[in-house]
Design a protein around this motif. Structure first.
Motif, PDB file in Angstrom:
ATOM      1  N   ASN A  91       0.856  -1.183   0.000  1.00 26.50           N
ATOM      2  CA  ASN A  91       0.000   0.000   0.000  1.00 26.50           C
ATOM      3  C   ASN A  91       0.890   1.230   0.000  1.00 26.50           C
ATOM      4  N   SER A  92       0.281   2.368  -0.169  1.00 29.66           N
ATOM      5  CA  SER A  92       1.042   3.608  -0.113  1.00 29.66           C
ATOM      6  C   SER A  92       1.695   3.735   1.262  1.00 29.66           C
ATOM      7  N   PRO A  93       2.982   4.044   1.321  1.00 28.69           N
ATOM      8  CA  PRO A  93       3.682   4.110   2.618  1.00 28.69           C
ATOM      9  C   PRO A  93       3.063   5.089   3.600  1.00 28.69           C
ATOM     10  N   SER A  94       2.380   6.112   3.091  1.00 26.58           N
ATOM     11  CA  SER A  94       1.814   7.128   3.995  1.00 26.58           C
ATOM     12  C   SER A  94       0.464   6.709   4.574  1.00 26.58           C
ATOM     13  N   ASN A  95      -0.124   5.684   4.029  1.00 22.61           N
ATOM     14  CA  ASN A  95      -1.445   5.264   4.500  1.00 22.61           C
ATOM     15  C   ASN A  95      -1.368   4.582   5.859  1.00 22.61           C
ATOM     16  N   LYS A  96      -2.328   4.897   6.722  1.00 18.08           N
ATOM     17  CA  LYS A  96      -2.471   4.222   8.007  1.00 18.08           C
ATOM     18  C   LYS A  96      -3.838   3.560   8.151  1.00 18.08           C
ATOM     19  N   ASN A  97      -4.783   4.036   7.393  1.00 22.23           N
ATOM     20  CA  ASN A  97      -6.144   3.507   7.463  1.00 22.23           C
ATOM     21  C   ASN A  97      -6.572   2.989   6.101  1.00 22.23           C
ATOM     22  N   ASN A  98      -7.747   2.369   6.076  1.00 25.97           N
ATOM     23  CA  ASN A  98      -8.302   1.781   4.868  1.00 25.97           C
ATOM     24  C   ASN A  98      -7.387   0.711   4.300  1.00 25.97           C
ATOM     25  N   ILE A  99      -6.679   0.038   5.205  1.00 26.23           N
ATOM     26  CA  ILE A  99      -5.793  -1.063   4.812  1.00 26.23           C
ATOM     27  C   ILE A  99      -6.285  -2.377   5.411  1.00 26.23           C
ATOM     28  N   LEU A 100      -6.602  -2.338   6.698  1.00 29.57           N
ATOM     29  CA  LEU A 100      -6.963  -3.567   7.397  1.00 29.57           C
ATOM     30  C   LEU A 100      -8.275  -3.360   8.148  1.00 29.57           C
ATOM     31  N   PHE A 101      -9.163  -4.341   8.071  1.00 25.42           N
ATOM     32  CA  PHE A 101     -10.466  -4.271   8.723  1.00 25.42           C
ATOM     33  C   PHE A 101     -10.701  -5.556   9.515  1.00 25.42           C
ATOM     34  N   LEU A 102     -11.200  -5.390  10.739  1.00 24.98           N
ATOM     35  CA  LEU A 102     -11.663  -6.526  11.532  1.00 24.98           C
ATOM     36  C   LEU A 102     -13.181  -6.439  11.557  1.00 24.98           C
ATOM     37  N   ASP A 103     -13.835  -7.408  10.911  1.00 20.97           N
ATOM     38  CA  ASP A 103     -15.236  -7.272  10.577  1.00 20.97           C
ATOM     39  C   ASP A 103     -15.386  -5.947   9.829  1.00 20.97           C
ATOM     40  N   GLU A 104     -16.083  -4.997  10.349  1.00 26.49           N
ATOM     41  CA  GLU A 104     -16.229  -3.726   9.629  1.00 26.49           C
ATOM     42  C   GLU A 104     -15.472  -2.593  10.302  1.00 26.49           C
ATOM     43  N   ILE A 105     -14.600  -2.925  11.238  1.00 26.55           N
ATOM     44  CA  ILE A 105     -13.851  -1.896  11.955  1.00 26.55           C
ATOM     45  C   ILE A 105     -12.564  -1.585  11.205  1.00 26.55           C
ATOM     46  N   LEU A 133     -10.025  -8.508   6.815  1.00 30.42           N
ATOM     47  CA  LEU A 133     -10.012  -8.048   5.425  1.00 30.42           C
ATOM     48  C   LEU A 133      -8.826  -7.118   5.234  1.00 30.42           C
ATOM     49  N   VAL A 134      -8.025  -7.386   4.181  1.00 26.70           N
ATOM     50  CA  VAL A 134      -6.870  -6.546   3.853  1.00 26.70           C
ATOM     51  C   VAL A 134      -7.076  -5.968   2.469  1.00 26.70           C
ATOM     52  N   LYS A 135      -6.855  -4.676   2.342  1.00 32.20           N
ATOM     53  CA  LYS A 135      -6.861  -3.999   1.044  1.00 32.20           C
ATOM     54  C   LYS A 135      -5.413  -3.743   0.644  1.00 32.20           C
ATOM     55  N   ALA A 136      -4.987  -4.324  -0.480  1.00 31.15           N
ATOM     56  CA  ALA A 136      -3.625  -4.150  -0.990  1.00 31.15           C
ATOM     57  C   ALA A 136      -3.633  -4.481  -2.478  1.00 31.15           C
ATOM     58  N   GLN A 137      -2.672  -3.937  -3.198  1.00 29.78           N
ATOM     59  CA  GLN A 137      -2.585  -4.194  -4.628  1.00 29.78           C
ATOM     60  C   GLN A 137      -3.885  -3.824  -5.350  1.00 29.78           C
ATOM     61  N   LEU A 138      -4.559  -2.805  -4.812  1.00 26.20           N
ATOM     62  CA  LEU A 138      -5.842  -2.366  -5.363  1.00 26.20           C
ATOM     63  C   LEU A 138      -6.881  -3.480  -5.368  1.00 26.20           C
ATOM     64  N   GLN A 139      -6.702  -4.430  -4.444  1.00 26.11           N
ATOM     65  CA  GLN A 139      -7.609  -5.571  -4.339  1.00 26.11           C
ATOM     66  C   GLN A 139      -7.908  -5.821  -2.864  1.00 26.11           C
ATOM     67  N   GLU A 140      -8.767  -6.779  -2.625  1.00 20.96           N
ATOM     68  CA  GLU A 140      -9.134  -7.147  -1.266  1.00 20.96           C
ATOM     69  C   GLU A 140      -8.987  -8.644  -1.076  1.00 20.96           C
ATOM     70  N   VAL A 141      -8.596  -9.018   0.135  1.00 25.20           N
ATOM     71  CA  VAL A 141      -8.535 -10.432   0.485  1.00 25.20           C
ATOM     72  C   VAL A 141      -9.101 -10.580   1.898  1.00 25.20           C
ATOM     73  N   THR A 142      -9.886 -11.625   2.133  1.00 24.41           N
ATOM     74  CA  THR A 142     -10.532 -11.858   3.419  1.00 24.41           C
ATOM     75  C   THR A 142     -10.132 -13.220   3.961  1.00 24.41           C
TER      76      THR A 142
END
Length: 548
Positions: A91-105, A133-142
């Motif tokens: 992910n972008s090195p500056s990002n801290k959010n919108n990367i990892l989710f626990l359920d919907e958190i 849920l992880v958002k990376a590579q412009l994709q999502e994996v759960t």
């Protein structure tokens, strides 16, 4: 790629992302960095332009790796730092959010790279299993159930011998740190107040109870939906402990201080508690009786067959039991229809000859001796309060009252009400009844008075019990017990009987089998989670051997 150079490279999507300058160019190929976002990795065009205005457009010329979650290893508790391992997690090195989710958190991450993500479980995480849920590579994996928080573990308690309200430490693992109120601790089912909370220890106060014995063998923690127990071997060393309690709203209807009077008595294999109740026009009378059975800690309201129209307001009933029987004399502090004989077992009420005094007595002292009943002391209030030192004898055989010798007048300005009374055969010992009434008296079978050793800390409206030839009264002003040894005519302050760990006010006392019971009202609120509240009744008890 066989394209004339130099070129600038652009990915065309809904929002064009101009790539940085090529990082390497030669005659045969061009190397560039793939951007972090703003295009669909499954539907995009790659455009090349040179300085001559020539361009080449390629549709989906490359494919981004799909992110992979491998594992979240190790055991960890709430609010701890966790590492997720995987592949292609860029992910972008500056990002801290919108990367990892626990359920919907949305969980803020502290570090991330192409093969790991580091994060701390925030306060919102209050379950033991979460989908990741992880958002990376412009994709999502759960990964379903990918995060597993360790359940709390109980190991030991810092002390074996404990007192009510004492601070002790519980050792274990995976407690919720720094938020004590989330860790619910129970000793023998009683909620404890947690003062400090760390990952591997909790500082708590031993709860007030109730306890059915001094032995505590069960410790439990409840942390969110998990409950874990531990067998322990603890011993309550406090002199007094709460044996039972009764909600004030269950026995009365005005929730005030001292709803149980000191007119309680033992009869018919139970202790009878006299209770105030409020009626129409806010009238309050002590015309309610509860049968309390210590073995089962059970309260049962019984019928008191006195028509309410015969009773006035306030503390109108006074109870005087005939020891060893089911008979109780009732005196009603009113001018007429004021004296009855009540069989507590059968419920039979027999009206006797009215008490003979010109003015009725309030909070009088009564006792049985020499086959007769004696009534006196207290005070009259017609119209103002007047101390009474007189006594009368009631003979049931003749159904008559006779005035006898008054108690000697030492402090004529001090009325005596709520006195202490002890017996040795047919000899009776009477004192207290006022904070200035130091004189203590022996009433002999020939109805004469002899002054005994003075009370050192006299108290009005006290409560007392007797064990053998030793009488004990409670000095509520100083929260102390005093013992009077009848044969030696000696007073002793009993510091060892002091009640600790409870906010209370005194109501009544009694002895049954091998225990002394002290009925009190709680004058403060307990910690969160306790089943009793301010003004509720509590039954404290201690072993009778402590009153030797």
């Amino acid at each position: 790629m066989g394209i004339p150079l130099p070129y600038r490279v652009q990915i065309l999507a809904e929002m064009s992302s101009l790539l940085s300058a090529p990082v390497f160019v030669n005659d045969t190929f061009l190397k560039f960095r793939i951007p972090f976002g703003d295009y669909d990795p499954f539907d995009f065009e790659l455009q090349f332009k040179n300085n001559l205005g020539e361009e080449v457009v390629l549709h989906n010329p490359f494919e981004l790796y799909a992110p992979v979650i491998d594992s979240i290893p190790g055991s960890f508790g709430f609010r701890e730092t966790v590492v997720l391992y995987g592949k292609h997690l860029t992910n972008s090195p500056s990002n801290k959010n919108n990367i990892l989710f626990l359920d919907e958190i949305d969980i803020e991450v502290s570090q991330h790279s192409k093969d790991s993500i580091v994060f701390t479980l925030p306060w919102q995480v209050q379950k033991y299993q979460y989908d990741v849920l992880v958002k990376a590579q412009l994709q999502e994996v759960t990964k379903l159930g990918g995060l597993q928080v360790a359940a709390p573990q109980l190991d030991s308690v810092s002390k074996k011998d404990v007192e009510i309200g004492e601070q002790v430490t519980i050792y274990g693992s995976y407690f919720y740190p720094y938020q004590p109120n989330l860790n619910h601790i129970y000793f023998q089912g009683n909620r404890a107040e947690v003062l400090e909370a760390y990952r591997d220890s909790l500082v708590i106060k031993i709860p007030m109870g109730p306890y059915k014995s001094r032995y505590i063998n069960n410790l439990k923690i409840s942390l969110f939906e998990k409950e874990v127990t531990l067998d322990v071997d603890l011993n309550l060393t406090s002199t007094w402990y709460m044996y039972g309690f009764k909600r004030s709203s269950d026995i009365s209807n005005f929730n005030g201080v001292g709803e149980v009077t000191d007119w309680g008595f033992w009869a018919n294999n139970a202790y009878y508690l006299n209770v105030y109740r409020q009626y129409e026009n806010h009238q309050i009378r002590n015309d309610v009786l509860y049968r309390y059975t210590p073995e089962t800690d059970n309260w049962e309201e019984i019928d008191l067959p006195i028509p309410p129209e015969n009773l006035k307001d306030a503390e109108v009933l006074q109870f005087f039991p005939l020891q060893g029987s089911n008979i109780v004399y009732l005196y009603i502090n009113q001018a007429e229809n004021n004296f009855y004989k009540f069989n507590i077992k059968t419920g039979e009420l027999l009206q006797l000859k009215d008490f003979a005094a010109r003015d009725f007595l309030q909070i009088a002292t009564g006792f049985f001796a020499n086959g007769n009943f004696y009534l006196g002391l207290g005070y009259t209030s017609n119209p103002s309060q007047v101390s009474n030192k007189k006594f009368w004898r009631y003979s049931e055989g003749a159904n008559s009252w006779t005035e006898i010798t008054s108690m000697p007048d030492v402090h004529d300005t001090w009325p005596r009400f709520g006195t202490s009374l002890f017996k040795n055969g047919n000899t009776v010992y009477i004192g207290n009844g006022h904070e200035q009434a130091y004189d203590f008296w022996e009433f002999s079978p020939n109805e004469t008075w002899t002054r005994k050793s003075d009370v050192q800390n006299p108290s009005g409206n006290t409560v007392d019990v007797q064990n053998g030839t030793s009488g004990f009264y409670y000095d509520y002003l100083r929260s102390n017990f005093w013992e009077f040894d009848i044969p030696s005519n000696l007073w002793t302050k009993r510091e060892d009987l002091k009640i600790k760990g409870y906010p209370y006010g005194h109501e009544t006392m009694f002895i049954h089998d091998n225990y002394v019971y002290f009925v009190v009202y709680l004058n403060d609120y307990g910690p969160d989670g306790t089943p009793f509240f301010r003004y509720d009744q509590a039954i404290l008890r201690t072993e009778l051997s402590n009153f030797n």
